[in-house]
Design a protein around this motif. Sequence first.
Motif, PDB file in Angstrom:
ATOM      1  N   ARG A 220       1.425  -7.494   3.512  1.00 64.80           N
ATOM      2  CA  ARG A 220       0.453  -8.536   4.230  1.00 64.80           C
ATOM      3  C   ARG A 220       1.526  -9.768   4.750  1.00 64.80           C
ATOM      4  O   ARG A 220       0.875 -10.792   4.986  1.00 64.80           O
ATOM      5  N   GLN A 221       2.519  -9.647   4.741  1.00 68.02           N
ATOM      6  CA  GLN A 221       3.382 -10.979   4.745  1.00 68.02           C
ATOM      7  C   GLN A 221       3.514 -11.244   6.265  1.00 68.02           C
ATOM      8  O   GLN A 221       3.300 -10.556   7.273  1.00 68.02           O
ATOM      9  N   LEU A 222       3.559 -12.596   6.381  1.00 62.99           N
ATOM     10  CA  LEU A 222       3.454 -13.125   7.655  1.00 62.99           C
ATOM     11  C   LEU A 222       4.789 -13.687   8.158  1.00 62.99           C
ATOM     12  O   LEU A 222       5.634 -14.374   7.417  1.00 62.99           O
ATOM     13  N   VAL A 321      -8.586 -18.033   3.900  1.00 63.31           N
ATOM     14  CA  VAL A 321      -8.705 -17.778   5.282  1.00 63.31           C
ATOM     15  C   VAL A 321      -8.331 -16.460   5.499  1.00 63.31           C
ATOM     16  O   VAL A 321      -8.767 -15.701   6.340  1.00 63.31           O
ATOM     17  N   ARG A 322      -7.334 -15.777   4.810  1.00 60.30           N
ATOM     18  CA  ARG A 322      -6.680 -14.537   5.154  1.00 60.30           C
ATOM     19  C   ARG A 322      -8.023 -13.540   4.730  1.00 60.30           C
ATOM     20  O   ARG A 322      -8.188 -12.524   5.441  1.00 60.30           O
ATOM     21  N   ILE A 323      -8.744 -13.801   3.591  1.00 58.12           N
ATOM     22  CA  ILE A 323      -9.912 -13.088   3.308  1.00 58.12           C
ATOM     23  C   ILE A 323     -10.902 -12.935   4.394  1.00 58.12           C
ATOM     24  O   ILE A 323     -11.509 -11.897   4.757  1.00 58.12           O
ATOM     25  N   VAL A 324     -11.304 -14.105   4.966  1.00 61.48           N
ATOM     26  CA  VAL A 324     -12.162 -14.306   5.895  1.00 61.48           C
ATOM     27  C   VAL A 324     -11.859 -13.693   7.288  1.00 61.48           C
ATOM     28  O   VAL A 324     -12.524 -12.822   7.676  1.00 61.48           O
ATOM     29  N   LEU A 325     -10.487 -13.439   7.719  1.00 59.81           N
ATOM     30  CA  LEU A 325      -9.893 -12.937   8.673  1.00 59.81           C
ATOM     31  C   LEU A 325      -9.991 -11.481   8.528  1.00 59.81           C
ATOM     32  O   LEU A 325      -9.824 -10.806   9.494  1.00 59.81           O
ATOM     33  N   GLY A 326     -10.112 -10.865   7.380  1.00 57.08           N
ATOM     34  CA  GLY A 326     -10.063  -9.483   7.012  1.00 57.08           C
ATOM     35  C   GLY A 326     -11.433  -9.075   6.833  1.00 57.08           C
ATOM     36  O   GLY A 326     -11.408  -7.821   6.762  1.00 57.08           O
ATOM     37  N   GLN A 327     -12.510  -9.808   7.147  1.00 57.19           N
ATOM     38  CA  GLN A 327     -13.843  -9.330   7.271  1.00 57.19           C
ATOM     39  C   GLN A 327     -13.866  -7.959   8.217  1.00 57.19           C
ATOM     40  O   GLN A 327     -13.723  -8.275   9.487  1.00 57.19           O
ATOM     41  N   GLN A 328     -14.289  -6.751   7.856  1.00 52.22           N
ATOM     42  CA  GLN A 328     -14.710  -5.669   8.540  1.00 52.22           C
ATOM     43  C   GLN A 328     -13.643  -5.241   9.665  1.00 52.22           C
ATOM     44  O   GLN A 328     -13.549  -4.735  10.565  1.00 52.22           O
ATOM     45  N   VAL A 329     -12.164  -5.705   9.046  1.00 49.95           N
ATOM     46  CA  VAL A 329     -11.077  -5.154   9.892  1.00 49.95           C
ATOM     47  C   VAL A 329      -9.972  -4.429   8.860  1.00 49.95           C
ATOM     48  O   VAL A 329     -10.302  -4.672   7.834  1.00 49.95           O
ATOM     49  N   THR A 330      -9.102  -3.780   9.398  1.00 49.78           N
ATOM     50  CA  THR A 330      -8.090  -3.217   8.578  1.00 49.78           C
ATOM     51  C   THR A 330      -6.980  -4.454   8.017  1.00 49.78           C
ATOM     52  O   THR A 330      -7.143  -5.492   8.424  1.00 49.78           O
ATOM     53  N   VAL A 331      -6.348  -3.924   7.189  1.00 47.80           N
ATOM     54  CA  VAL A 331      -5.062  -4.830   6.822  1.00 47.80           C
ATOM     55  C   VAL A 331      -4.233  -5.123   8.207  1.00 47.80           C
ATOM     56  O   VAL A 331      -3.843  -6.233   8.031  1.00 47.80           O
ATOM     57  N   LYS A 332      -3.860  -4.192   8.677  1.00 45.15           N
ATOM     58  CA  LYS A 332      -3.117  -4.481   9.833  1.00 45.15           C
ATOM     59  C   LYS A 332      -3.620  -5.725  11.032  1.00 45.15           C
ATOM     60  O   LYS A 332      -3.267  -6.334  11.275  1.00 45.15           O
ATOM     61  N   LEU A 337      -4.312 -11.175  13.284  1.00 45.25           N
ATOM     62  CA  LEU A 337      -5.007 -12.382  13.477  1.00 45.25           C
ATOM     63  C   LEU A 337      -4.623 -13.539  12.611  1.00 45.25           C
ATOM     64  O   LEU A 337      -4.342 -14.675  13.503  1.00 45.25           O
ATOM     65  N   THR A 338      -4.012 -13.394  11.494  1.00 45.17           N
ATOM     66  CA  THR A 338      -3.678 -14.275  10.760  1.00 45.17           C
ATOM     67  C   THR A 338      -2.302 -14.927  11.265  1.00 45.17           C
ATOM     68  O   THR A 338      -1.787 -15.960  11.278  1.00 45.17           O
ATOM     69  N   GLN A 339      -1.382 -13.977  11.823  1.00 43.52           N
ATOM     70  CA  GLN A 339      -0.095 -14.267  12.319  1.00 43.52           C
ATOM     71  C   GLN A 339      -0.402 -15.226  13.622  1.00 43.52           C
ATOM     72  O   GLN A 339       0.364 -16.145  13.816  1.00 43.52           O
ATOM     73  N   ARG A 340      -1.531 -14.885  14.344  1.00 42.49           N
ATOM     74  CA  ARG A 340      -1.683 -15.598  15.538  1.00 42.49           C
ATOM     75  C   ARG A 340      -2.151 -17.224  15.101  1.00 42.49           C
ATOM     76  O   ARG A 340      -1.752 -18.159  15.645  1.00 42.49           O
TER      77      ARG A 340
END
Length: 487
Positions: A220-222, A321-332, A337-340
Amino acid sequence: MVLDTDAAYLALKARDARFDGRLFVGVTSTGIYCRPVCRVRTPRRENCRFFGSRAQAEAAAFRPCMKCRPEIAPGLSLMDSSRSLADSAARLIEDAVHSGQALPLPRLAARLGVTDRHLRRIFQAAHGVGPLAYLGTQRLLLAKQLLTDTELPVTQVALASGFASLRRFNAAFAEHYRFSPSRLRHEGSNHAPATRSEGLRLAWRPPCDVEALLGHFARRQLQGVEEVDGLVLRRTLSWPHQGRRLQGWLSVRFVPERHELVLSTSPSLVPVLGALMQRVRQTFDLDADPARIDPVMALLPLPLRPGARLPGAMDGFEAAVRIVLGQQVTVKAARTLTQRLVDRLGTPLETPFPALHRLFPDAPTLAAADPEVLGQLGIVRQRVKALQALATAVASGAIELHRGAPLQATLDALRALPGIGDWTAQLIALRALAWPDAWPASDIGLMNALGSRDPKHITALAEPWRPWRAYAVMRLWHHVETLEAPR
């Protein structure tokens, strides 16, 4: 709880690291107390007194050993025993000391919802000393570690340890340890000459599944924010201090053969070293007790990997924030999204590490961001609303995301925000609040691992895993990680 004295002496003779942080031995012939893993010659049985905490040993007039260094021993986890209220008080005291904050007894009691008198009574029964004596021990042990592991001036150590003046600091040392801080620094250097250049040492109780723990962060590293390199994790960080935010980096190196990790930081973060030490303990779950957790993990329908740990967060808001962005999507997809978000809103930072050059955006920055800009990053409108509502609540202080925050009130406040349901709240409780019984029942990864799409069914399956269901989450996720199950 201390073992009976015969069993305690056997643990001492075996240097059993499973009892590290739960058992201390005072040696009457020297006036010194040690961890059970101390490498000095085992004292005679009749010279040993056994204690369940460092505070008890110091209340009995024993001084901490310079070699095994009781201040680096593992501490309490959130589920250490049925005396949860007294343990919660102890953790809040430790966090306040390491953060340099004042925590008067009335405020501590009010935070826990009890009277001063009741808190003193249950604390004394659970820990063998009163809360004020426990507070004093924590301050002195933090000072001892900073004197031994850093080059901080003695005056700065005194302030960082919560002492109002150098005079009071020197007096406390003379009373409890019977020598001055400068002498302790000198003797500590003689006992461990390489320690100061190495960094701050923090111990854990073995076993520890370091591979799974670091693997979680590595996947999960950014870019720009963090880097996992073998047994080393480095990252950028900003930290509040006296009305402003300090910016810098930290590095954590695992030393499995010593059951320790070594923390080093940029000079800019030195004023908050105590707080960083506590957050590192939480982030890597160093206070976990595998002797209690592993027997429950053996009930999972998976091969047992001893030493499961909960990967926490250096910054609770960032984790949320990472958890919200992870809703209903894969880890990748969540990482993309978080990187952007980091690339667009993160603050540039110079570090000596080429891989680290940007800070994760803080709550005020995200709260003030143009929603259209966030939408351009590929974040759907519903999640933009959730992110900005969360950021606004954190920036205003309405929601706090750290180990000391009240669990139920924080969960209720999170669920009241738009776009945040129980799945998100439970994972925030796991990562940011260090809650060991968090259970996101609707998680697709858990459903895949347990072979059911019914949240009620998998919750029933998890009932035998209480109060360690969050550890089961991490084990099950690790099992299906290669499938990139939605988080």
